[in-house]
Design an enzyme around this catalytic site. Sequence first.
Site, PDB file in Angstrom:
ATOM      1  N   ILE A  83       0.844  -1.207   0.000  1.00  0.00           N
ATOM      2  CA  ILE A  83       0.000   0.000   0.000  1.00  0.00           C
ATOM      3  C   ILE A  83       0.876   1.253   0.000  1.00  0.00           C
ATOM      4  N   LEU A 134      12.908  -3.080   4.884  1.00  0.00           N
ATOM      5  CA  LEU A 134      12.900  -4.099   3.827  1.00  0.00           C
ATOM      6  C   LEU A 134      12.620  -5.502   4.358  1.00  0.00           C
ATOM      7  N   SER A 135      11.936  -5.592   5.510  1.00  0.00           N
ATOM      8  CA  SER A 135      11.614  -6.924   6.034  1.00  0.00           C
ATOM      9  C   SER A 135      10.557  -7.610   5.159  1.00  0.00           C
ATOM     10  N   SER A 150      -7.081  -0.812  10.368  1.00  0.00           N
ATOM     11  CA  SER A 150      -7.666  -1.915   9.605  1.00  0.00           C
ATOM     12  C   SER A 150      -9.105  -2.119  10.037  1.00  0.00           C
ATOM     13  N   ALA A 151      -9.907  -2.628   9.117  1.00  0.00           N
ATOM     14  CA  ALA A 151     -11.282  -3.003   9.457  1.00  0.00           C
ATOM     15  C   ALA A 151     -11.306  -4.117  10.495  1.00  0.00           C
ATOM     16  N   TYR A 161      -2.206  -9.173  16.060  1.00  0.00           N
ATOM     17  CA  TYR A 161      -2.160  -8.172  14.986  1.00  0.00           C
ATOM     18  C   TYR A 161      -3.280  -7.158  15.170  1.00  0.00           C
ATOM     19  N   LYS A 208      -3.493  -2.744  16.193  1.00  0.00           N
ATOM     20  CA  LYS A 208      -4.239  -1.650  15.540  1.00  0.00           C
ATOM     21  C   LYS A 208      -5.128  -0.939  16.562  1.00  0.00           C
ATOM     22  N   ASN A 246      -1.646 -15.775   2.345  1.00  0.00           N
ATOM     23  CA  ASN A 246      -2.759 -16.047   3.260  1.00  0.00           C
ATOM     24  C   ASN A 246      -4.052 -15.459   2.728  1.00  0.00           C
ATOM     25  N   ASN A 247      -3.928 -14.366   1.993  1.00  0.00           N
ATOM     26  CA  ASN A 247      -5.127 -13.618   1.590  1.00  0.00           C
ATOM     27  C   ASN A 247      -5.664 -14.123   0.260  1.00  0.00           C
ATOM     28  N   ASP A 268     -12.643 -16.280  11.062  1.00  0.00           N
ATOM     29  CA  ASP A 268     -13.333 -15.576   9.964  1.00  0.00           C
ATOM     30  C   ASP A 268     -14.775 -15.253  10.346  1.00  0.00           C
TER      31      ASP A 268
HETATM   32  P1  NAD Z   1       3.551  -4.613   3.428  1.00  0.00           P
HETATM   33  O1  NAD Z   1       4.145  -5.680   4.268  1.00  0.00           O
HETATM   34  O2  NAD Z   1       3.593  -4.776   1.966  1.00  0.00           O
HETATM   35  O3  NAD Z   1       4.192  -3.205   3.805  1.00  0.00           O
HETATM   36  C1  NAD Z   1       4.665  -2.909   5.105  1.00  0.00           C
HETATM   37  C2  NAD Z   1       6.093  -2.391   4.943  1.00  0.00           C
HETATM   38  O4  NAD Z   1       6.598  -2.043   6.251  1.00  0.00           O
HETATM   39  C3  NAD Z   1       7.049  -3.419   4.355  1.00  0.00           C
HETATM   40  O5  NAD Z   1       7.718  -2.833   3.267  1.00  0.00           O
HETATM   41  C4  NAD Z   1       7.999  -3.757   5.505  1.00  0.00           C
HETATM   42  O6  NAD Z   1       9.306  -4.039   5.021  1.00  0.00           O
HETATM   43  C5  NAD Z   1       7.944  -2.491   6.331  1.00  0.00           C
HETATM   44  N1  NAD Z   1       8.229  -2.654   7.766  1.00  0.00           N
HETATM   45  C6  NAD Z   1       7.708  -3.554   8.630  1.00  0.00           C
HETATM   46  N2  NAD Z   1       8.216  -3.355   9.854  1.00  0.00           N
HETATM   47  C7  NAD Z   1       9.056  -2.299   9.779  1.00  0.00           C
HETATM   48  C8  NAD Z   1       9.878  -1.616  10.698  1.00  0.00           C
HETATM   49  N3  NAD Z   1       9.956  -2.006  11.974  1.00  0.00           N
HETATM   50  N4  NAD Z   1      10.605  -0.568  10.287  1.00  0.00           N
HETATM   51  C9  NAD Z   1      10.565  -0.160   8.979  1.00  0.00           C
HETATM   52  N5  NAD Z   1       9.825  -0.782   8.050  1.00  0.00           N
HETATM   53  C10 NAD Z   1       9.067  -1.840   8.444  1.00  0.00           C
HETATM   54  O7  NAD Z   1       2.041  -4.412   3.931  1.00  0.00           O
HETATM   55  P2  NAD Z   1       0.860  -3.557   3.318  1.00  0.00           P
HETATM   56  O8  NAD Z   1      -0.155  -4.496   2.844  1.00  0.00           O
HETATM   57  O9  NAD Z   1       1.378  -2.528   2.418  1.00  0.00           O
HETATM   58  O10 NAD Z   1       0.304  -2.892   4.646  1.00  0.00           O
HETATM   59  C11 NAD Z   1       0.713  -1.619   5.073  1.00  0.00           C
HETATM   60  C12 NAD Z   1       0.003  -1.291   6.383  1.00  0.00           C
HETATM   61  O11 NAD Z   1      -1.406  -1.384   6.195  1.00  0.00           O
HETATM   62  C13 NAD Z   1       0.341  -2.248   7.524  1.00  0.00           C
HETATM   63  O12 NAD Z   1       0.440  -1.501   8.724  1.00  0.00           O
HETATM   64  C14 NAD Z   1      -0.851  -3.169   7.560  1.00  0.00           C
HETATM   65  O13 NAD Z   1      -1.061  -3.698   8.847  1.00  0.00           O
HETATM   66  C15 NAD Z   1      -1.977  -2.230   7.160  1.00  0.00           C
HETATM   67  N6  NAD Z   1      -3.123  -2.945   6.592  1.00  0.00           N
HETATM   68  C16 NAD Z   1      -2.941  -3.753   5.501  1.00  0.00           C
HETATM   69  C17 NAD Z   1      -4.031  -4.432   4.969  1.00  0.00           C
HETATM   70  C18 NAD Z   1      -3.866  -5.340   3.778  1.00  0.00           C
HETATM   71  O14 NAD Z   1      -4.756  -6.126   3.484  1.00  0.00           O
HETATM   72  N7  NAD Z   1      -2.762  -5.285   3.032  1.00  0.00           N
HETATM   73  C19 NAD Z   1      -5.302  -4.293   5.546  1.00  0.00           C
HETATM   74  C20 NAD Z   1      -5.452  -3.455   6.633  1.00  0.00           C
HETATM   75  C21 NAD Z   1      -4.347  -2.790   7.150  1.00  0.00           C
HETATM   76  C1  UD1 Z   2      -7.591 -10.911   6.673  1.00  0.00           C
HETATM   77  C2  UD1 Z   2      -7.408 -10.802   8.154  1.00  0.00           C
HETATM   78  C3  UD1 Z   2      -7.567  -9.348   8.564  1.00  0.00           C
HETATM   79  C4  UD1 Z   2      -6.552  -8.490   7.811  1.00  0.00           C
HETATM   80  C5  UD1 Z   2      -6.749  -8.695   6.317  1.00  0.00           C
HETATM   81  C6  UD1 Z   2      -5.699  -7.989   5.519  1.00  0.00           C
HETATM   82  C7  UD1 Z   2      -8.053 -12.933   9.132  1.00  0.00           C
HETATM   83  C8  UD1 Z   2      -9.073 -13.651   9.949  1.00  0.00           C
HETATM   84  N1  UD1 Z   2      -8.353 -11.661   8.842  1.00  0.00           N
HETATM   85  O1  UD1 Z   2      -8.881 -10.423   6.325  1.00  0.00           O
HETATM   86  O2  UD1 Z   2      -7.362  -9.204   9.946  1.00  0.00           O
HETATM   87  O3  UD1 Z   2      -6.746  -7.131   8.133  1.00  0.00           O
HETATM   88  O4  UD1 Z   2      -6.648 -10.094   6.008  1.00  0.00           O
HETATM   89  O5  UD1 Z   2      -4.435  -8.522   5.729  1.00  0.00           O
HETATM   90  O6  UD1 Z   2      -7.017 -13.472   8.776  1.00  0.00           O
HETATM   91  N2  UD1 Z   2     -10.513 -17.050   1.705  1.00  0.00           N
HETATM   92  C9  UD1 Z   2     -10.660 -18.294   1.120  1.00  0.00           C
HETATM   93  N3  UD1 Z   2      -9.537 -18.969   0.745  1.00  0.00           N
HETATM   94  C10 UD1 Z   2      -8.267 -18.470   0.916  1.00  0.00           C
HETATM   95  C11 UD1 Z   2      -8.129 -17.189   1.509  1.00  0.00           C
HETATM   96  C12 UD1 Z   2      -9.276 -16.517   1.903  1.00  0.00           C
HETATM   97  O7  UD1 Z   2     -11.776 -18.779   0.954  1.00  0.00           O
HETATM   98  O8  UD1 Z   2      -7.289 -19.141   0.564  1.00  0.00           O
HETATM   99  C13 UD1 Z   2     -11.726 -16.290   2.086  1.00  0.00           C
HETATM  100  C14 UD1 Z   2     -11.812 -15.918   3.548  1.00  0.00           C
HETATM  101  O9  UD1 Z   2     -12.467 -16.917   4.285  1.00  0.00           O
HETATM  102  C15 UD1 Z   2     -12.611 -14.592   3.487  1.00  0.00           C
HETATM  103  C16 UD1 Z   2     -12.187 -13.977   2.162  1.00  0.00           C
HETATM  104  O10 UD1 Z   2     -11.668 -15.056   1.393  1.00  0.00           O
HETATM  105  O11 UD1 Z   2     -13.990 -14.855   3.442  1.00  0.00           O
HETATM  106  C17 UD1 Z   2     -11.109 -12.907   2.302  1.00  0.00           C
HETATM  107  O12 UD1 Z   2     -10.009 -13.428   3.037  1.00  0.00           O
HETATM  108  P1  UD1 Z   2      -8.648 -12.616   3.204  1.00  0.00           P
HETATM  109  O13 UD1 Z   2      -8.190 -12.126   1.896  1.00  0.00           O
HETATM  110  O14 UD1 Z   2      -7.704 -13.466   3.997  1.00  0.00           O
HETATM  111  O15 UD1 Z   2      -9.083 -11.326   4.042  1.00  0.00           O
HETATM  112  P2  UD1 Z   2      -9.856 -11.229   5.450  1.00  0.00           P
HETATM  113  O16 UD1 Z   2     -10.064 -12.534   6.071  1.00  0.00           O
HETATM  114  O17 UD1 Z   2     -11.050 -10.381   5.233  1.00  0.00           O
END
Ligand code: NAD
Ligand code: UD1
Length: 337
Positions: A13, A34-35, A125-126, A149, A153, A198-199, A295
């Site tokens: 993001i 860069l983790s 996050s939601a 996690y 938040k 995972n997502n 979930d």
């Molecule tokens: P991402 O892992 O791609 O980006 C996070 C970045 O932070 C990475 O580049 C990582 O190297 C860096 N980082 C982690 N720990 C650090 C530290 N201690 N110091 C410096 N850099 C560090 O993740 P993303 O999907 O881009 O998410 C960004 C933010 O949004 C996160 O805080 C995440 O929790 C939040 N968020 C993400 C989602 C999602 O679905 N992707 C949903 C809700 C909230």
């Molecule tokens: C998950 C996290 C949430 C986090 C968000 C973004 C959980 C319980 N929730 O949200 O805290 O903020 O990711 O990182 O982990 N699904 C499948 N098969 C898969 C993967 C997902 O059916 O292999 C389904 C899930 O059951 C869900 C939907 O797809 O209904 C979305 O899943 P996912 O992308 O992991 O997002 P969230 O669970 O909404």
Amino acid sequence: MQNILVTGGTGFIGSHTCAELLKSGYNVVIMDNLSNSKKAVCDRIEKITGKSVKFYEADICDYDATCQIFSENKIDAVIHFAGLKAVGESVQKPIEYYSNNITGTLVLLKVMREYNCKKIVFSSSATVYGMNNKAPYTEDMPTSATNPYGYTKVIIEQILRDICVSDETFGAVALRYFNPIGADKSGLIGENPNGIPNNLVPYIAQVAQGKLKELRVFGDDYDTPDGTGVRDYIHVSDLAAGHVCALKYSENNDGFEAVNLGTGNGSSVLEVVSAYEKACGKEIPKKITQRRAGDIDTSFANAEKAKKLFGWEAKLTLDDMCLDSWNFTKLNPNGIE
Ligand code: NAD
Ligand code: UD1
């Protein structure tokens, strides 16, 4: 021109937001350890925007390194993405999650105070809506969490609220993202997960590539129209634009605000699969398995507050999200290296 420090700016993001900031005329300073991302992302942001970014490989938990960034740059505001984000891993490694996300944020806030920087936009996050609220979620609903996690938040939002009470000239916006997916239209930046995703959408992308055999649909007995989980998927470019709007809002407003960034619409797992199949022109093999622990059936935003406060709303559709995800996947079969 304002200088914005973007922590986690090479991540998924963060990188899209850096591109949007540069396009909107801000200077960008990225700080990332860069983790979970690659430095090459900086070159790609520069390629997309034709502008340069300043990059520091540094950890937000490192007080001296953070001070150095603030002393070398006059930082006007911070957009704070840096954090660990895998829910399952947070249950296995709570100390790492609390330490990285919470200690890191406290170090950052302390340095901001020392350098008189009083504006922050934070990635919430939601997930803070927990298991007990009913969608559509509004920002005034009680927050809670079910894993470390999610607690990071909830706690960081509270820390920001408390700072705003202690200093009425401090401004903090916590953006509660729903489910960000998709990639920049250029295909140069996108989501770069380590290992098996995972997502949902990153997993589907790897099935479409042939790297994974089939999608496991986690349950089809939810209380939803087709029985599969419903989520509010939002294009990462819409989300990035939301950050620029939040930043502009915070330039003129102090105090704490939590704001949803979602489309306000839910899509089921099966709807996402069929949109992805259309985008990639292939069938996505799938099997129904049991529910994933933790979930919920349905999550989607009430997106009115962002519209009212910032004049922002999501524009792109689920089809756009799947097309751009597939475009990025095709152009970067092994992610950004
Ligand atoms: P991402 O892992 O791609 O980006 C996070 C970045 O932070 C990475 O580049 C990582 O190297 C860096 N980082 C982690 N720990 C650090 C530290 N201690 N110091 C410096 N850099 C560090 O993740 P993303 O999907 O881009 O998410 C960004 C933010 O949004 C996160 O805080 C995440 O929790 C939040 N968020 C993400 C989602 C999602 O679905 N992707 C949903 C809700 C909230
Ligand atoms: C998950 C996290 C949430 C986090 C968000 C973004 C959980 C319980 N929730 O949200 O805290 O903020 O990711 O990182 O982990 N699904 C499948 N098969 C898969 C993967 C997902 O059916 O292999 C389904 C899930 O059951 C869900 C939907 O797809 O209904 C979305 O899943 P996912 O992308 O992991 O997002 P969230 O669970 O909404």
